[in-house]
Design a protein around this motif. Structure first.
Motif, short mmCIF file in Angstrom:
data_model
loop_
_atom_site.label_atom_id
_atom_site.label_comp_id
_atom_site.label_asym_id
_atom_site.label_seq_id
_atom_site.Cartn_x
_atom_site.Cartn_y
_atom_site.Cartn_z
N ASN A 46 0.83 -1.19 0.00
CA ASN A 46 0.00 0.00 0.00
C ASN A 46 0.87 1.24 0.00
N THR A 47 2.18 1.05 -0.20
CA THR A 47 3.10 2.17 -0.08
C THR A 47 2.95 3.18 -1.20
N ILE A 88 -10.15 -0.37 -2.82
CA ILE A 88 -8.87 -0.90 -3.32
C ILE A 88 -7.82 -0.74 -2.23
N TYR A 89 -7.23 -1.87 -1.84
CA TYR A 89 -6.34 -1.93 -0.68
C TYR A 89 -4.87 -1.98 -1.07
N PHE A 105 -5.94 -5.94 -4.89
CA PHE A 105 -6.67 -6.52 -3.76
C PHE A 105 -7.71 -5.52 -3.25
N ILE A 106 -8.89 -6.02 -2.98
CA ILE A 106 -10.03 -5.18 -2.62
C ILE A 106 -10.62 -5.64 -1.29
N LEU A 107 -10.90 -4.67 -0.40
CA LEU A 107 -11.57 -4.95 0.87
C LEU A 107 -13.07 -4.73 0.72
N LEU A 147 -5.99 3.76 -1.40
CA LEU A 147 -6.07 4.77 -0.36
C LEU A 147 -4.95 4.59 0.65
N GLN A 148 -4.46 5.69 1.18
CA GLN A 148 -3.50 5.64 2.27
C GLN A 148 -4.21 5.09 3.51
#
Length: 371
Positions: free
Chosen positions: A41-42, A93-94, A102-104, A153-154
């Motif tokens: 996620n960086t 979107i994670y 990868f999606i939460l 997203l951060q």
């Protein structure tokens, strides 16, 4: 503890009467090779806190909010089976790599789906793979293949939230026609605990309370702070006449812990006692004969995994469990909470039970629920 009936608009998958009580567990059967370890996620984008502009936050965040389409197989009058849309929810979107995203989302959003599709910000719909879910915490992780120009997203720190902090909810209320709808509110309270009923049993769900509008279809969507960081996954609301502004989101710190384990294992690995139980207050009195009058709390064993350690130790159906490691067990929810939050796989535990009025003690090693 905050207890009351929840009308789980939880996203409810639009068009379906979805509640946590009807959630089904998805195991790791769909799991493929472990995700590329370079998935991070960086590369997420964070809106400068100093901008303090809702419009800026939304502009830079909304592409990462997707629609989740739950499809179920139906047979027509010619006995031909096809997948039709059963309902829709939201997702976030994670993580992403050059090959996959990868999606939460919420577990109840994809409940019972035979096929899952993702609707992207540009209207494109792509088929998704279910990596795994956790019914108790209502979290699911999906994956789509391909390289997409979307910035995750951060991830924020939900433990730093305070009552009164401004938050923004983005999701798809009432379906994809209203995709990426934005509502604004504040954190009404932190560290709330709500009792919910899931297919995996009763659970005390830790949530963030907010007055940002959350409606059917919002479940699985983002709760964002005024720095543009993801701090929660919108999951449910209380829907009663005369009740307004009582929405709840799962804190992102808990979500990411569950999500990482799902990505790694296809499921959440927890201690496994090997029994299914029923709270004593739900047992007809005829089955409690011989139990000392002083024993008013505990759980009765309804079934036992014959291959489990506790079955080999001698526990039987209709035994009444009253404590584990000296901790009194009030009901099935209490047993589950103690087992999953205070104990670990491999722990040696002492289980005290009553059998026809006689007190017995069993010592067993906790196994893993991993399949």
């Amino acid at each position: 503890m905050f207890k009351r009936f929840l009308s789980m608009f939880t996203a409810a998958v639009m068009g379906a009467a979805i509640t946590l009580a009807s959630v089904q567990y998805f195991g790791s059967a769909n799991q493929t090779d472990p995700p590329d370890e370079t998935a991070t996620n960086t590369n997420a984008q964070k809106v400068a806190a100093s901008s303090n502009s809702i419009a800026d936050i939304v502009e830079q965040s909304s592409k990462a909010i997707v629609g989740v389409v739950n499809k179920k197989n139906q047979t027509d009058r010619f006995q031909l089976s096809k997948a039709v849309t059963s309902g829709t929810g939201s997702g976030v979107i994670y993580k992403k790599t050059e090959k996959e995203v990868f999606i939460l989302t919420n577990n109840h959003v994809i409940e019972g789906a035979s096929q899952i599709s993702i609707s992207l910000y540009n209207g494109k719909e792509v088929e998704a793979e279910l990596i795994g879910t956790d019914a108790l915490t209502d979290i699911a992780v999906l994956r789509i293949k391909g390289n997409y120009d979307i910035t995750p997203l951060q991830i924020g720190d939900s433990t730093k939230l305070r009552a009164g902090d401004r938050v923004i909810a983005i999701g798809n209320p009432l379906g994809l026609d209203l995709s990426r709808t934005v509502t604004q509110g504040i954190v009404s309270a932190v560290n709330r605990t709500i009792e919910v009923t899931t297919s995996a049993g009763d659970w005390d769900l830790d949530v963030i309370q907010t007055d940002a509008a959350i409606n059917p279809g919002n479940s699985g969507g983002a709760l964002i702070n005024d720095s543009g960081e993801l701090v929660g996954i919108n999951s449910l609301k209380i829907s009663e006449n005369g009740v307004e502004g009582l929405g709840f989101a799962i804190p992102i710190n808990e979500v990411t812990t569950i999500a990482e384990e799902i990505i790694k294992n296809g499921q959440v690995v927890r201690p496994y006692l090997g029994v299914s139980v029923v709270s004593l207050d739900k047992i007809p009195p005829v089955y409690l004969q011989g139990l000392p009058e002083t024993v008013t709390e505990g759980v009765m064993v309804a079934s036992i995994d014959e291959n489990s350690e506790i079955a080999k130790a001698g526990l039987r159906v209709q035994d009444v469990i009253v404590s584990i490691n000296g901790k009194s067990i009030k009901d099935e929810g209490g047993l589950r909470k103690f087992l999953y939050t205070k104990l670990s796989v491999g722990d040696q535990v002492t289980v005290k039970v009553y059998r026809k009025g006689e007190k017995k003690t069993f010592t067993v090693k906790l196994e893993s629920n991993k399949t």
